[in-house]
Design a protein around this motif. Structure first.
Motif, PDB file in Angstrom:
ATOM      1  N   MET A  92       0.745  -1.261   0.150  1.00  0.00           N
ATOM      2  CA  MET A  92      -0.104  -0.049  -0.029  1.00  0.00           C
ATOM      3  C   MET A  92       0.729   1.129  -0.006  1.00  0.00           C
ATOM      4  SD  MET A  92      -3.079  -1.349   2.641  1.00  0.00           S
ATOM      5  CE  MET A  92      -4.320  -0.168   1.869  1.00  0.00           C
ATOM      6  N   ASN A  93       1.891   1.206   0.774  1.00  0.00           N
ATOM      7  CA  ASN A  93       2.873   2.486   0.728  1.00  0.00           C
ATOM      8  C   ASN A  93       3.598   2.561  -0.682  1.00  0.00           C
ATOM      9  OD1 ASN A  93       2.240   3.244   3.331  1.00  0.00           O
ATOM     10  ND2 ASN A  93       4.053   1.788   4.312  1.00  0.00           N
ATOM     11  N   SER A  94       3.641   1.572  -1.432  1.00  0.00           N
ATOM     12  CA  SER A  94       4.312   1.676  -2.657  1.00  0.00           C
ATOM     13  C   SER A  94       3.136   2.340  -3.960  1.00  0.00           C
ATOM     14  CB  SER A  94       4.804   0.271  -3.214  1.00  0.00           C
ATOM     15  OG  SER A  94       3.741  -0.631  -3.629  1.00  0.00           O
ATOM     16  N   ARG A  95       2.272   2.185  -3.699  1.00  0.00           N
ATOM     17  CA  ARG A  95       1.000   2.600  -4.440  1.00  0.00           C
ATOM     18  C   ARG A  95       0.110   3.062  -3.769  1.00  0.00           C
ATOM     19  NH1 ARG A  95       0.825   0.056  -9.700  1.00  0.00           N
ATOM     20  NH2 ARG A  95      -0.764   1.787 -10.018  1.00  0.00           N
ATOM     21  N   GLU A  97      -2.218   5.385  -4.193  1.00  0.00           N
ATOM     22  CA  GLU A  97      -3.298   5.786  -4.753  1.00  0.00           C
ATOM     23  C   GLU A  97      -4.147   4.668  -5.262  1.00  0.00           C
ATOM     24  OE1 GLU A  97      -0.825   4.319  -8.375  1.00  0.00           O
ATOM     25  OE2 GLU A  97      -0.504   5.012  -6.206  1.00  0.00           O
ATOM     26  N   ALA A  98      -3.859   3.277  -5.012  1.00  0.00           N
ATOM     27  CA  ALA A  98      -4.249   2.073  -5.621  1.00  0.00           C
ATOM     28  C   ALA A  98      -5.102   1.513  -4.645  1.00  0.00           C
ATOM     29  CB  ALA A  98      -3.410   1.042  -6.201  1.00  0.00           C
ATOM     30  N   ASP A  99      -6.081   0.698  -5.158  1.00  0.00           N
ATOM     31  CA  ASP A  99      -6.912  -0.325  -4.374  1.00  0.00           C
ATOM     32  C   ASP A  99      -6.057  -1.660  -4.569  1.00  0.00           C
ATOM     33  OD1 ASP A  99      -9.087   1.475  -3.765  1.00  0.00           O
ATOM     34  OD2 ASP A  99     -10.336   0.925  -5.298  1.00  0.00           O
ATOM     35  N   TRP A 100      -6.452  -2.636  -3.392  1.00  0.00           N
ATOM     36  CA  TRP A 100      -5.600  -3.766  -3.438  1.00  0.00           C
ATOM     37  C   TRP A 100      -6.512  -5.027  -3.466  1.00  0.00           C
ATOM     38  CZ3 TRP A 100      -0.554  -4.107  -4.424  1.00  0.00           C
ATOM     39  CH2 TRP A 100       0.421  -3.080  -4.561  1.00  0.00           C
ATOM     40  N   LEU A 101      -6.174  -5.982  -4.121  1.00  0.00           N
ATOM     41  CA  LEU A 101      -6.731  -7.374  -4.141  1.00  0.00           C
ATOM     42  C   LEU A 101      -5.505  -8.234  -3.596  1.00  0.00           C
ATOM     43  CD1 LEU A 101      -8.964  -9.348  -4.172  1.00  0.00           C
ATOM     44  CD2 LEU A 101      -8.732  -9.539  -6.483  1.00  0.00           C
ATOM     45  N   VAL A 102      -5.516  -8.530  -2.321  1.00  0.00           N
ATOM     46  CA  VAL A 102      -4.639  -9.491  -1.733  1.00  0.00           C
ATOM     47  C   VAL A 102      -5.014 -10.811  -1.331  1.00  0.00           C
ATOM     48  CG1 VAL A 102      -3.267  -9.339   0.487  1.00  0.00           C
ATOM     49  CG2 VAL A 102      -3.920  -7.201  -0.408  1.00  0.00           C
ATOM     50  N   VAL A 103      -4.023 -11.805  -1.759  1.00  0.00           N
ATOM     51  CA  VAL A 103      -4.399 -13.199  -1.534  1.00  0.00           C
ATOM     52  C   VAL A 103      -3.012 -13.824  -0.837  1.00  0.00           C
ATOM     53  CG1 VAL A 103      -5.961 -13.442  -3.347  1.00  0.00           C
ATOM     54  CG2 VAL A 103      -3.614 -14.124  -3.632  1.00  0.00           C
ATOM     55  N   ALA A 104      -3.092 -14.773  -0.068  1.00  0.00           N
ATOM     56  CA  ALA A 104      -2.049 -15.582   0.093  1.00  0.00           C
ATOM     57  C   ALA A 104      -1.660 -16.589  -0.580  1.00  0.00           C
ATOM     58  CB  ALA A 104      -2.478 -16.235   1.743  1.00  0.00           C
ATOM     59  N   CYS A 105      -0.411 -16.890  -0.671  1.00  0.00           N
ATOM     60  CA  CYS A 105      -0.039 -18.042  -1.776  1.00  0.00           C
ATOM     61  C   CYS A 105      -0.420 -19.442  -1.411  1.00  0.00           C
ATOM     62  CB  CYS A 105       1.466 -17.606  -1.663  1.00  0.00           C
ATOM     63  SG  CYS A 105       2.350 -18.644  -0.539  1.00  0.00           S
TER      64      CYS A 105
END
Length: 197
Positions: A92-95, A97-105
């Motif tokens: 989130m700090n790298s982008r 302005e963006a929304d994120w879809l986060v998944v575990a591997c």
């Protein structure tokens, strides 16, 4: 969310765990479809519409098998990281302005309808959106939508558990789309049960 200006949607595969119970790097496990588990999660995020893909790793971790073509930008946790929250915040700090879809591997049965339903169910102004666990009815924290505005909440939470962050901030929960899609594989027994291999 119609009529709203869409922000960039980025995808993040969390692969920085130590895999101590599995005994080998979970992101490099070979899924029955031939891809590594980390690469399969990456490809599902891409299919779900994430424009930019990121792979979250520990500071000292080698890049898992399946990413030799640099399909995803690697984000490294700071030394002494605090688990998945560190990876999520780094992304989130790298982008911001963006929304994120986060998944575990480590979700060998994750499927595209699960991700598509999560994204299509978003409501304007929601910070987070997750599925309800099939085991305890609490949020499934590692298949979750994080809006760009959630960054400040996560930064100030002073919590290392993403599930607790979701609970304490009123995350709306969706009922699972596909049974078992969010079951993670932490041990060889889990892996065998999920994949038959």
């Amino acid at each position: 969310m119609s009529g709203e200006i869409r922000k960039p949607l980025c995808g993040l595969v969390l692969a920085g765990g130590r895999s101590s119970r599995m005994g080998t790097d979970k992101a490099s496990l070979r899924h029955p479809d031939g891809r590594t588990l980390g690469r399969r999660c990456h490809d599902l995020l891409e299919q779900a519409g994430c424009a930019d893909l990121y792979l979250s790793l520990r500071a000292d971790q080698e890049i898992p098998d399946g990413f030799a073509d640099k399909a995803a930008e690697v984000l490294r946790d700071a030394d002494g990281s605090s688990g998945p929250v560190s990876g999520i915040l780094a992304a989130m700090n790298s982008r911001p302005e963006a929304d994120w879809l986060v998944v575990a591997c480590d979700l060998p049965r994750l499927d595209l309808p699960t991700l598509e339903h999560l994204l299509s169910s978003r409501r304007e102004g929601e910070l987070f959106l997750a599925y309800r666990s099939e085991f305890d009815s609490l949020p499934e924290p590692l298949c979750t939508f994080y809006s760009s505005e959630a960054r400040e909440v996560v930064m100030k939470a002073e919590l290392f558990c993403p599930r607790k962050i979701l609970i304490r901030n009123g995350c709306r929960l969706l009922e699972p789309m596909t049974g078992g899609a969010l079951d993670n594989a932490n041990t060889p027994e889990d892996w065998k049960a999920a994949t038959g291999s």
